[in-house]
Scaffold this motif. Structure first.
Motif: not given
Length: 442
Positions: A138-147
């Protein structure tokens, strides 16, 4: 044109006129972008103390819902875009002719639009799968959502552009100009201007004696039926120089060849290698259809086809035909200032190594005017525009070949009109145009 470009020109042409190449590249790029963004979030931001609540504070379930909504919207928009494209292709085929479908499929705007929607959809699906991993992945999605959000915003702009682009691309004037621009590019590549002509020594002695001095002949036959798409002339000269032979090509790009027809003849003083047959045949690329790479008549015929369809009783659109005539007139006037390729090619020692069939000004001019003249004999407006074009051409004529073509076409138009029952004023207008062509040619 380099050897590699000539050899792979048909493959490049197929890629340019396909709906799969550009979208495939964009889809592959979106896969790389998804993997890179997920790797960045999982490897660096998971262990980083950097806290950006607006990006990394969003609930994972909300992100899943957002990505699912975007993916569903993108696949819906993709299906709509494909439907609009098919409708545009159908209209283009019925109005301009099926050969013009190639130009619509070659349009980079449509290819990029389709690729953008599919790429956005695939990116969201891949990220959706990645954030569904359980511990310890598991990881915190951040940059992936912004893109994903940025790609969605771009897709909205692309959709607006696509609607405008399709509405513009099916207009007759736009279609004609696209074909004209492609024809101009082909002419610039194949026919150099007079200022770029290179001075060469007189090799007529080699031309007269080389064939008579060589006894051995090898007839190269076609392996299959098809149109000559490209001829790698530089490679043939190198091959002929290496084997001390003379090659005579019997066809030119655009000609149709049947299987087992003689496409080239090899002349030599000695026995030729067994591999020479295949090596020579490989330099002549055959295909199921014509391409504009080395065949300027292909684009000429496209403009002529649009004009002929416009002059047909079912459509009866003389203004479109007149536009095609204007474009063809501009092409022919430009060709009067260009050098046509020589049929003879020599090696560095001045020996004749290759003889080819080449296009002449009369070949291209006849392809541009003949069918339109025959079809437009009862349309006074189109006939007058043909005569105006011939007048422009006679003013640009550089030699007797140019003038002979103009006089021949003018004479046939005059004969056709005299056989018809035209109004007196129309006949006077036509005769006035004919007289101006003869008077201004002096």
């Amino acid at each position: 044109m380099s050897l590699n470009v000539v050899k792979y020109a048909p493959i490049i042409e197929k890629a340019r006129t396909s709906f799969w190449f550009v979208p495939s590249v964009m889809v592959f790029s979106s896969i790389i972008l998804a993997v890179a963004s997920v790797y960045f979030d999982a490897s660096y931001m998971n262990n980083s103390e950097l806290d950006i609540p607006l990006i990394y504070g969003i609930d994972v379930d909300a992100i899943r819902s957002l990505l699912g909504t975007i993916a569903g919207a993108m696949i819906t928009v993709t299906s709509i875009a494909f439907s609009i494209t098919i409708v545009a292709l159908t209209l283009a085929s019925s109005q301009f002719g099926p050969r013009l479908l190639r130009n619509f499929m070659m349009d980079p705007g449509t290819q990029v639009v389709l690729g953008a929607f599919i790429s956005n959809f695939l990116y969201c699906i891949l990220v959706f799968c990645a954030i569904s991993f359980e511990a310890p992945y598991t990881f915190k999605p951040g940059l992936t959502v912004v893109i994903a959000v940025i790609m969605t915003c771009i897709s909205v702009g692309v959709l607006i552009y696509f609607i405008h682009h399709v509405a513009k691309s099916i207009q007759a004037d736009v279609v004609i100009d696209d074909v004209y621009q492609e024809l101009q590019n082909a002419i610039q590549n194949l026919f150099p201007t007079h200022s770029k002509q290179q001075t060469s020594t007189d090799n007529s002695a080699f031309t007269a004696t080389d064939i008579s001095q060589r006894n051995t002949q090898l007839k190269v036959v076609a392996k299959c039926s098809g149109y000559v798409q490209t001829i790698d002339q530089k490679a043939l000269v190198i091959l002929a120089t290496k084997n001390n032979i003379l090659i005579e090509c019997c066809f030119r790009p655009g000609d149709f060849i049947v299987k087992d027809a003689v496409i080239a003849v090899v002349y030599s003083n000695t026995a030729v290698p067994d591999t020479l047959n295949n090596d020579t045949a490989d330099m002549l690329i055959l295909g199921a259809c014509r391409t504009p790479v080395q065949d300027p008549e292909f684009a000429i015929h496209q403009l002529v086809e649009i004009a002929l369809r416009a002059l047909s009783p079912g459509i009866s659109d003389p203004y479109t035909a007149i536009t095609c005539i204007d474009k063809l007139n501009a092409v022919l006037c430009g060709l009067t200032k260009r050098n046509f390729p020589s049929p003879e090619h020599f090696d560095q020692a001045g020996m004749l190594r290759l003889s080819c069939k080449v296009l002449t000004f009369r070949d291209i001019a006849n392809a541009a005017f003949e069918q339109i003249r025959q079809q437009a004999n009862r349309d006074v407006a189109v006939t007058i525009r043909l005569l105006d074009s011939l007048h422009n051409l006679i003013m640009e004529a550089q030699n007797d070949e140019h003038k002979h073509f103009v006089f021949n076409q003018t004479k046939m138009i005059e004969e056709q009109q005299n056989k018809l029952s035209l109004a007196e004023d129309d006949l006077k207008t036509i005769n006035k145009r004919v007289a101006s062509i003869y008077s201004d040619s002096q």
